[in-house]
Design a protein around this motif. Sequence first.
Motif, short mmCIF file in Angstrom:
data_model
loop_
_atom_site.label_atom_id
_atom_site.label_comp_id
_atom_site.label_asym_id
_atom_site.label_seq_id
_atom_site.Cartn_x
_atom_site.Cartn_y
_atom_site.Cartn_z
N ARG A 212 0.82 -1.21 0.00
CA ARG A 212 0.00 0.00 0.00
C ARG A 212 0.86 1.27 0.00
NH1 ARG A 212 -4.29 -0.18 4.61
NH2 ARG A 212 -5.38 1.29 3.21
N PRO B 56 -10.60 -2.74 2.63
CA PRO B 56 -10.74 -1.65 1.66
C PRO B 56 -11.86 -0.68 2.03
CG PRO B 56 -10.45 -3.73 0.53
CD PRO B 56 -10.63 -4.07 1.97
N ASP C 251 -10.66 0.94 -3.65
CA ASP C 251 -9.54 0.67 -2.74
C ASP C 251 -9.27 -0.83 -2.60
OD1 ASP C 251 -7.53 1.55 -0.89
OD2 ASP C 251 -8.83 0.92 0.77
N THR C 252 -9.70 -1.59 -3.59
CA THR C 252 -9.51 -3.04 -3.51
C THR C 252 -8.28 -3.53 -4.28
OG1 THR C 252 -10.96 -3.37 -5.41
CG2 THR C 252 -11.99 -3.45 -3.22
N GLY D 195 -10.32 -9.15 -4.00
CA GLY D 195 -9.78 -7.87 -4.43
C GLY D 195 -9.63 -7.78 -5.93
#
Length: 240
Positions: free
Chosen positions: A154, A213, A218-219, A228
Amino acid sequence: MAEFVYPPVIGAARTLFKTLDLKFDVAGTEHIPRRGGAVLVSNHIGYLDFVFCGLAARPAKRLVRFMAKESVFRHKVSGPLMRAMKHIPVDRTQGTHAYKHALSALRSGEIIGVFPEATISESFTLKNFKSGAARLAQEAGVPLLPMALWGTQRLWTKGHKRQLGRHHFPITIRVGEPVEADPADQAEKITDRLRARVQDLLEAAQRAYPVRPRDAEDTWWIPAHLGGTAPSAALGCPPT
């Protein structure tokens, strides 16, 4: 020899991570030996993974010498730092020199860090492991230390912009019990056991991760098999 560069770099990294307000969850550091050689082996999901692997060794007061691609050592900024911290450059077309360098370091009692997938996994699942780590451990007579990271993708990973602002990202690190590298075993069989151990640690880190998420956009950092939108593991090596 005195370490004039590595400790200040670690201090700078800790200051940066404090500034970013990263939330660390680290378990298993008691498995890292306080003395003697070992091969630390981790999954690879982000550009800063070597920093997090190195931080996990600090409770044992150890400095990890990572094997990294030679181009990093040619960079005008990272190159001098990598050499001063005694990391090991790897020319993928001629790996013999790097192997001998790592073997010598292991025999002198160093911990060598290896990412056996050889590159970042864009699916965030484990790719095939190369057998070099097992062969090093066998020849040096040292254990393999399995480790798994989660959340580091991330911050900065392949195909995505750096997210080095104050996002309060959690970082989960799991270190497992040593895997013995019996010289009588085939390196490929040891590698299979090692990969299975890292897979277990990775799944444990994913289960412990405290954040999900925020929304559908945001996956991207979640593997496809967990729901995801990261590239399918079918493009690399499917999870076991």
